[in-house]
Scaffold this motif. Structure first.
Motif, PDB file in Angstrom:
ATOM      1  N   TYR A  14       0.827  -1.201   0.000  1.00 26.44           N
ATOM      2  CA  TYR A  14       0.000   0.000   0.000  1.00 26.44           C
ATOM      3  C   TYR A  14       0.863   1.254   0.000  1.00 26.44           C
ATOM      4  O   TYR A  14       0.545   2.256  -0.639  1.00 26.44           O
ATOM      5  N   MET A  75      -7.966  -3.590  -0.433  1.00 27.20           N
ATOM      6  CA  MET A  75      -7.020  -3.555  -1.557  1.00 27.20           C
ATOM      7  C   MET A  75      -7.666  -4.094  -2.835  1.00 27.20           C
ATOM      8  O   MET A  75      -7.499  -3.507  -3.910  1.00 27.20           O
ATOM      9  N   PHE A 105      -1.683  -5.531  -5.324  1.00 27.26           N
ATOM     10  CA  PHE A 105      -2.920  -5.686  -4.566  1.00 27.26           C
ATOM     11  C   PHE A 105      -3.635  -7.006  -4.869  1.00 27.26           C
ATOM     12  O   PHE A 105      -4.086  -7.687  -3.949  1.00 27.26           O
TER      13      PHE A 105
END
Length: 157
Positions: A14, A75, A105
Motif C-alpha cells: 500500500y 485492496m 494488490f
C-alpha cells in the motif's frame, strides 16, 4: 507465508501504491475521470489513515484475522473499482495506482485470503465480514468528500 507475514507485506504494498498515485498525479485524474472533488490534503489524510490501518491490521493478523482480511478486501476493491474498471471504462487511460493495484494488490489480497483458509481462520462469516468492512473503508472517504459540501456539514456558517 502466514497471514501475519502477508499482512505486513500488504502494508508495504500500500505504501508503494500511495507513492505511485502521488507521482502520477492521482488528484487530477480523480477529478477528471471519477469526478471526485478531491484536494491533495484529502489524499494525504486518507492515506495516512490507510497506513495506520495497515499497521493495526498487521499487528492483529494472528488474533483477529478478519481485520487483516478487511484490509485485503480494501485492496481488492480499490484495485478493481478505482483502478482497473476506470482504466477499462476510459478505453485505456492510465489510472495512477493501476500498476501497483494489478501487480501487488491482487496477488497479495488473494494470498491473504488463501493463507487464512490454510490456517483455518477463514469461514463464510469471516469472509463476508471482511468484504463488508473493506467496502465500508473504501466508501467512507468518498462519502465524506461528497457530504462535506452539504449545508449540515459545512462549518463556515
Amino acid at each position: 507465508m502466514t497471514l501475519a507475514d502477508l499482512s505486513w507485506l500488504a502494508l508495504a504494498a500500500y505504501a508503494v501504491h500511495i507513492m505511485e498515485e502521488y507521482q502520477f498525479n492521482w488528484r487530477d485524474w480523480a477529478r477528471a475521470v471519477v469526478g471526485l472533488p478531491v484536494e491533495w490534503n484529502d489524499f494525504y489524510v486518507t492515506n495516512a489513515v490507510v497506513v495506520v490501518l495497515g499497521i493495526v491490521q498487521a499487528q492483529l493478523a494472528a488474533r483477529m484475522p478478519v481485520v487483516s482480511l478487511a484490509f485485503a478486501a480494501l485492496m481488492l476493491i480499490n484495485a478493481t473499482f478505482f483502478h482497473v474498471m476506470p482504466f477499462l471504462r476510459t478505453g485505456g487511460r492510465f489510472s495512477p495506482g493501476l500498476l501497483t493495484a494489478v501487480a501487488l494488490f491482487y496477488p497479495l489480497g488473494v494470498a491473504m485470503f488463501l493463507a487464512a483458509a490454510r490456517e483455518g481462520t477463514l469461514s463464510l462469516g469471516v469472509a463476508a465480514g471482511a468484504g463488508v468492512a473493506g467496502a465500508v473503508l473504501m466508501a467512507l472517504p468518498v462519502a465524506f468528500l461528497q457530504w462535506r459540501g452539504l449545508p449540515y456539514f459545512r462549518q463556515d456558517r
